[in-house]
Design an enzyme around this catalytic site. Structure first.
Site, mmCIF file in Angstrom:
data_model
loop_
_atom_site.group_PDB
_atom_site.id
_atom_site.type_symbol
_atom_site.label_atom_id
_atom_site.label_comp_id
_atom_site.label_asym_id
_atom_site.label_seq_id
_atom_site.Cartn_x
_atom_site.Cartn_y
_atom_site.Cartn_z
ATOM 1 N N GLU A 91 0.828 -1.203 0.000
ATOM 2 C CA GLU A 91 0.000 0.000 0.000
ATOM 3 C C GLU A 91 0.867 1.260 0.000
ATOM 4 O O GLU A 91 1.939 1.293 0.607
ATOM 5 C CB GLU A 91 -0.865 0.044 1.264
ATOM 6 C CG GLU A 91 -1.885 -1.053 1.324
ATOM 7 C CD GLU A 91 -2.639 -1.057 2.646
ATOM 8 O OE1 GLU A 91 -3.292 -2.065 2.928
ATOM 9 O OE2 GLU A 91 -2.543 -0.065 3.389
ATOM 10 N N CYS A 104 3.037 8.282 2.019
ATOM 11 C CA CYS A 104 3.455 7.233 2.945
ATOM 12 C C CYS A 104 3.829 6.010 2.105
ATOM 13 O O CYS A 104 2.995 5.489 1.354
ATOM 14 C CB CYS A 104 2.302 6.921 3.900
ATOM 15 S SG CYS A 104 2.698 5.641 5.085
ATOM 16 N N CYS A 111 5.769 -7.850 6.974
ATOM 17 C CA CYS A 111 6.782 -7.378 7.924
ATOM 18 C C CYS A 111 7.066 -8.486 8.929
ATOM 19 O O CYS A 111 6.155 -9.185 9.365
ATOM 20 C CB CYS A 111 6.292 -6.131 8.658
ATOM 21 S SG CYS A 111 7.518 -5.449 9.797
ATOM 22 N N CYS A 115 4.385 -6.440 15.214
ATOM 23 C CA CYS A 115 3.778 -5.630 16.278
ATOM 24 C C CYS A 115 2.304 -6.024 16.439
ATOM 25 O O CYS A 115 1.599 -6.237 15.453
ATOM 26 C CB CYS A 115 3.887 -4.145 15.936
ATOM 27 S SG CYS A 115 5.592 -3.605 15.754
ATOM 28 N N CYS A 118 -0.603 -4.028 14.631
ATOM 29 C CA CYS A 118 -0.364 -3.701 13.221
ATOM 30 C C CYS A 118 -0.881 -4.822 12.321
ATOM 31 O O CYS A 118 -0.470 -5.979 12.455
ATOM 32 C CB CYS A 118 1.127 -3.476 12.997
ATOM 33 S SG CYS A 118 1.547 -3.263 11.260
ATOM 34 N N CYS A 344 -3.199 0.735 8.183
ATOM 35 C CA CYS A 344 -2.211 0.376 7.181
ATOM 36 C C CYS A 344 -2.057 -1.140 7.146
ATOM 37 O O CYS A 344 -1.947 -1.784 8.173
ATOM 38 C CB CYS A 344 -0.884 1.021 7.544
ATOM 39 S SG CYS A 344 0.478 0.430 6.571
HETATM 40 S S1 SF4 Z 1 4.227 -1.425 12.976
HETATM 41 FE FE1 SF4 Z 1 3.781 -3.070 11.474
HETATM 42 S S2 SF4 Z 1 5.002 -2.573 9.677
HETATM 43 FE FE2 SF4 Z 1 5.839 -1.375 11.386
HETATM 44 S S3 SF4 Z 1 7.471 -2.648 12.265
HETATM 45 FE FE3 SF4 Z 1 5.608 -3.155 13.427
HETATM 46 S S4 SF4 Z 1 4.738 -4.924 12.327
HETATM 47 FE FE4 SF4 Z 1 6.222 -3.978 10.953
#
Ligand code: SF4
Length: 382
Positions: A91, A104, A111, A115, A118, A344
C-alpha cells in the site's frame, strides 16, 4: 532481460550509461527525464541523442508497479494498492494537507517484526521491496497527481517511510531509494521532509545516521520494556535504554533537532495516566543525554485479529495533557481516509486472504475510482 531504470540511483545510472559508452551528463539528463518529468518512453526524451535512445530501447525500460486499486477518500486521502507479485500487494497513501502533500511509502511486502497492533505485522513477512519498487511508489504517485491536477510543480513535498514493512530491515534497498528522493536531479526533497520510521533496529539507526541522515521517527508505543516487548517484539533484542542511546547518537547527524516518538493509543493497554507519567520520566532521564523528542499519539485503527481497541478521545486528551504539561511537544494524529479503509496493511492483507493469487487481485478488489481533480485538499509545496 532489460534493466528497469527505476532500480538505479544517479551513481548507478552513471555506471550504466558508462557501460553503454555514454558520458555522465547523459545519465543526469536521463535521470531528470525519468524522475522530474515522469517520462517512461525513451523516444519522448527529446534532448537525448538518437543513438542513445536506440541503445536504451533495446537494453532498458522504465516501469513502475501495477496498480490493483485506487481508493479516494472524501478528505482527499488516496490509497493505492500495488501488485508486487506472488500474491503479495503493498500500500501507498497520499495525504494532502493545507501546507504539504505527504506520501506514505512501503518498504517490504509484509513485515517480520510482528507488532501486535499492526495489520501488516499479523500477515507475516513475504519479501523486501527492491529499490525501484520503493522509488516507483513515489514516481507513480507524483506523476499521477501532476497529470490529474494539471500541475507542473511538485505535488508531494514530504515522504514518510511508514507504510508496510520495517524500512531498516531492508537497508540496502532503502538507502539508494532515499538518495533518489533527495537528489536535486531527482525529486529534490529536503532531508527534513523525508522521514524513516523504525520500530527500533538500533544498529541500522546508527548506520543511517552516517549514510543518509534523514528525519527519524521511532515507534515507541510503551514506556517500559515489559509492555513494549509485548507490543513490539523487537524490543526484546533492542530494549528501550539501547534505543534511547541510539536516538541520542542519531541526533548528532539528524536534519532536525528532535526524534519523533510514535505512540499508538490502545485502550486499557498503554493509555493510562501511569503510562504517561512513566514516559515523562523516560524522556527526562534521557534529556541529559541530549534526547529531544516530540510525541505523536496515534489513534488505533482496530482490526479483528488484534483483540485491541482504540482509546477514547477523552483518554487521549488526558494522556496528551500529561506529556504537554511536562514540556514535551505532543500532537494527536488526525485519522485520515476513514471512509476508504482502516489501518495500514488491511487492504493488502485483505487481498492476500481472499485471493492468494496476484493475477486475480484486480478482478476481486472493488475499485473506487473518482476523478482526482475533485480534490479540494491537495496542497502546494511549502
Ligand atoms: S508497525 Fe507493522 S510494519 Fe511497522 S514494524 Fe511493526 S509490524 Fe512492521
Amino acid at each position: 532481460m532489460t534493466a528497469n531504470l527505476l532500480d538505479y540511483d544517479l551513481e548507478g545510472l552513471a555506471l550504466y550509461c558508462d557501460q553503454l559508452g555514454e558520458k555522465r551528463y547523459r545519465a543526469i539528463q536521463l535521470f531528470r527525464w525519468i524522475h522530474q518529468k515522469g517520462i517512461a518512453h525513451f523516444d519522448d526524451m527529446t534532448d537525448l541523442a538518437k543513438s542513445l535512445r536506440d541503445k536504451l530501447a533495446v537494453s532498458a525500460h522504465v516501469k513502475s508497479l501495477e496498480v490493483i486499486s485506487q481508493h479516494i477518500s472524501s478528505d482527499g486521502t488516496i490509497k493505492w494498492l500495488f501488485n508486487v507479485g506472488a500474491g503479495n500487494a503493498i500500500e501507498t497513501v497520499f495525504i494532502p494537507e493545507s501546507d504539504r502533500g505527504t506520501l506514505c511509502v512501503s518498504s517490504q511486502a509484509g513485515c517480520a517484526v510482528g507488532c501486535r497492533f499492526c495489520s501488516t505485522g499479523h500477515q507475516g513477512f513475504s519479501r523486501n521491496l527492491k529499490m525501484g519498487e520503493i522509488v516507483g511508489q513515489l514516481w507513480f504517485a507524483e506523476h499521477f497527481l501532476r497529470n490529474h491536477l494539471h500541475r507542473n510543480d511538485r505535488v508531494i513535498s514530504n515522504v514518510v517511510m511508514m507504510g508496510m514493512g520495517e524500512p531498516l530491515q531492508n537497508y540496502d534497498e532503502l538507502v539508494p531509494a532515499l538518495r533518489v528522493m533527495l537528489d536535486d536531479h531527482g525529486y529534490g526533497l529536503s532531508r527534513r521532509r523525508v522521514t524513516v520510521s523504525t520500530s527500533g533496529v538500533v544498529p541500522m539507526m546508527d548506520r543511517l545516521a552516517l549514510d543518509c541522515p534523514v528525519a527519524l521517527a521511532v515507534s515507541l508505543h510503551a514506556p517500559s520494556d515489559d509492555l513494549r516487548s509485548n507490543l513490539v517484539p523487537l524490543n526484546r533484542k533492542y530494549p528501550i535504554a539501547e534505543l534511547m542511546e541510539s536516538c541520542s547518537r542519531y541526533l548528532v547527524h539528524a536534519p532536525r533537532d528532535f526524534i519523533t516518538f510514535e505512540y499508538c493509543m490502545l485502550d486499557g493497554v498503554n493509555d493510562q495516566v501511569q503510562h504517561a507519567k512513566q514516559l515523562v520520566s523516560l524522556v527526562q532521564k534521557h534529556a541529559s543525554d541530549g534526547v529531544w523528542c516530540k510525541f505523536n499519539l496515534i489513534p488505533f485503527n482496530p482490526f479483528s485479529a488484534s483483540g485491541l481497541l482504540r482509546s477514547s478521545a477523552e483518554q487521549v486528551q488526558v494522556f496528551a495533557g500529561i506529556l504537554t504539561d511536562a514540556g514535551i511537544v505532543t500532537t494527536v494524529r488526525k485519522t485520515r481516509g476513514d471512509d476508504i479503509d482502516a489501518a495500514c496493511g488491511q487492504l493488502a492483507g485483505d487481498v492476500k486472504d481472499r485471493t492468494g493469487v496476484a493475477g486475480r487481485m484486480a478482478r476481486q478488489r472493488t475499485m473506487m475510482l473518482k476523478p482526482v481533480s475533485s480534490f479540494n485538499h491537495v496542497t502546494k509545496e511549502s
